[in-house]
Design a protein around this motif. Structure first.
Motif, PDB file in Angstrom:
ATOM      1  N   THR A   8     -63.234 -25.744 -64.523  1.00 43.16           N
ATOM      2  CA  THR A   8     -64.109 -25.896 -63.234  1.00 43.16           C
ATOM      3  C   THR A   8     -63.017 -25.477 -62.121  1.00 43.16           C
ATOM      4  OG1 THR A   8     -63.622 -28.216 -63.061  1.00 43.16           O
ATOM      5  CG2 THR A   8     -65.807 -27.408 -63.983  1.00 43.16           C
ATOM      6  N   ILE A  11     -62.995 -21.971 -60.773  1.00 44.93           N
ATOM      7  CA  ILE A  11     -64.184 -21.624 -60.481  1.00 44.93           C
ATOM      8  C   ILE A  11     -64.446 -21.873 -58.913  1.00 44.93           C
ATOM      9  CG2 ILE A  11     -66.926 -21.719 -60.713  1.00 44.93           C
ATOM     10  CD1 ILE A  11     -65.458 -20.407 -62.818  1.00 44.93           C
ATOM     11  N   ILE A 114     -68.804 -19.854 -65.129  1.00 50.57           N
ATOM     12  CA  ILE A 114     -68.540 -21.181 -65.576  1.00 50.57           C
ATOM     13  C   ILE A 114     -68.643 -21.194 -67.155  1.00 50.57           C
ATOM     14  CG2 ILE A 114     -69.143 -23.694 -65.955  1.00 50.57           C
ATOM     15  CD1 ILE A 114     -69.926 -23.410 -62.902  1.00 50.57           C
ATOM     16  N   SER A 267     -76.225 -25.391 -63.060  1.00 56.72           N
ATOM     17  CA  SER A 267     -75.717 -24.578 -61.771  1.00 56.72           C
ATOM     18  C   SER A 267     -76.614 -24.742 -60.693  1.00 56.72           C
ATOM     19  CB  SER A 267     -75.797 -23.227 -62.091  1.00 56.72           C
ATOM     20  OG  SER A 267     -75.014 -22.554 -63.200  1.00 56.72           O
ATOM     21  N   ILE A 301     -70.924 -30.370 -62.796  1.00 53.94           N
ATOM     22  CA  ILE A 301     -70.659 -29.515 -64.023  1.00 53.94           C
ATOM     23  C   ILE A 301     -69.601 -30.108 -64.426  1.00 53.94           C
ATOM     24  CG2 ILE A 301     -69.750 -27.422 -64.362  1.00 53.94           C
ATOM     25  CD1 ILE A 301     -71.618 -26.032 -61.994  1.00 53.94           C
ATOM     26  N   SER A 302     -68.554 -30.779 -63.906  1.00 50.07           N
ATOM     27  CA  SER A 302     -67.404 -31.312 -64.729  1.00 50.07           C
ATOM     28  C   SER A 302     -67.750 -32.208 -65.567  1.00 50.07           C
ATOM     29  CB  SER A 302     -66.437 -31.643 -63.711  1.00 50.07           C
ATOM     30  OG  SER A 302     -65.980 -30.760 -62.840  1.00 50.07           O
TER      31      SER A 302
END
Length: 309
Positions: A8, A11, A114, A267, A301-302
């Motif tokens: 991540t 990104i 991602i 997202s 997201i992580s």
């Protein structure tokens, strides 16, 4: 944790580079707009065509994936719409935009880079399938309902007709149509066009992330705590959880595609979300939500990558 950050961090570093470049006036708004148009018009369509031609069509098209991603997105859309409309007493247009913000992902600019880092080439297949759901179902539905709150009489019909015309000119939809037609006919691109498509597709992820960061530089998030909280929770938590639940309840899907679908749902909302909100006088709310969701997405997201992998 370090493995997750290894996925991540690049990104969001690229997003940060874009943000600092815009803040430092190394790139102008016109240049950022041009880069965004390049991604939408050339890079992402090339990516979709490449994905549809890499494998036999039967391996690319997955009805269960479309169903799971579509139902999960619909559940969150209607949850957000009903909560805004009947609990928070928002307008019809505001409720529709809230539902869209919670259920339509920034698949091309953030989701794909991602998922590609996590899963590799299957990310492009999931991107094509997810964009079918977003462009043919979610966005037209939300905009049609929003128009109902803005007009009387033929407003909804006019909105649907206008949306359909726009979809016919959408480069992503055109590329999906071209890719499907070539795949159905069993056509493979000659080496030179295939190389051009491959080069354009490879440019999509880094340029898209840079554009997202640069676009955030001019947005502000203040005075809209309740709106931002609802949209952030809905988009970053409820949407991926709903998609994950649908994958669990429906017939089995390729585990790699299942992970891709959940990560796409993780997202934040589309980068054009504030632009869509402007038509209904809601650009401030939409811009604030986009800023906060994009920042918080690093954490959420992580977490989902750790959970899924």
């Amino acid at each position: 944790m370090l493995e997750i950050l290894g996925i991540t961090a690049p990104i969001f570093i690229l997003i940060g580079i874009g943000y600092l470049s815009a803040r430092g006036r190394l790139v102008s708004p016109e240049q950022v707009l041009g880069m965004g148009k390049f991604v939408i018009t050339f890079a992402l369509p090339a990516l979709v065509i490449r994905a549809l031609l890499e494998k036999p069509l039967a391996e690319v098209f997955d009805a269960t994936y479309l169903l799971a991603y579509g139902i999960g997105s619909q559940l969150v859309f209607w949850a957000g719409f009903l909560f805004s409309r009947f609990v928070r007493k928002d307008s019809l247009s505001g409720s529709a935009l809230a539902g869209m913000g919670m259920s339509v992902s920034n698949s091309g600019f953030i989701g794909y880079p991602i998922v590609a880092m996590v899963l590799g080439s299957p990310a492009a297949v999931a991107l094509a399938l997810g964009m079918l759901v977003e462009n043919l179902l979610m966005i037209p539905l939300a905009l049609a309902i929003a128009e109902l709150g803005r007009q009387n009489g033929g407003g909804a019909r006019a909105a649907l007709l206008d949306t359909f015309k726009r979809l016919l000119r959408n480069p992503i939809i055109i590329s999906i149509s071209i890719g499907l037609a070539l795949a159905l006919l069993g056509v493979r691109l000659p080496s030179v066009p295939a190389k051009v498509v491959d080069m354009l597709a490879s440019a999509s992820a880094p340029v898209a992330l840079f554009v997202i960061g640069a676009s955030l530089a001019g947005l502000r998030a203040g005075g809209l705590v309740k709106d931002v909280a609802q949209l952030s929770i809905g988009k970053l938590l409820l949407h991926p959880l709903a998609v994950m639940l649908c994958f669990a309840l429906l017939p089995p899907v390729d585990p790699v595609l299942r992970v891709a679908g959940v990560l796409f749902a993780c997202s934040p909302m589309m980068s054009i979300y504030p632009i869509l909100g402007q038509r209904f006088g809601l650009e401030g709310r939409c811009a604030a939500a986009l800023v906060v969701c994009t920042v918080l997405a690093f954490v959420s997201i992580s977490g989902f990558i750790g959970l899924l992998t």
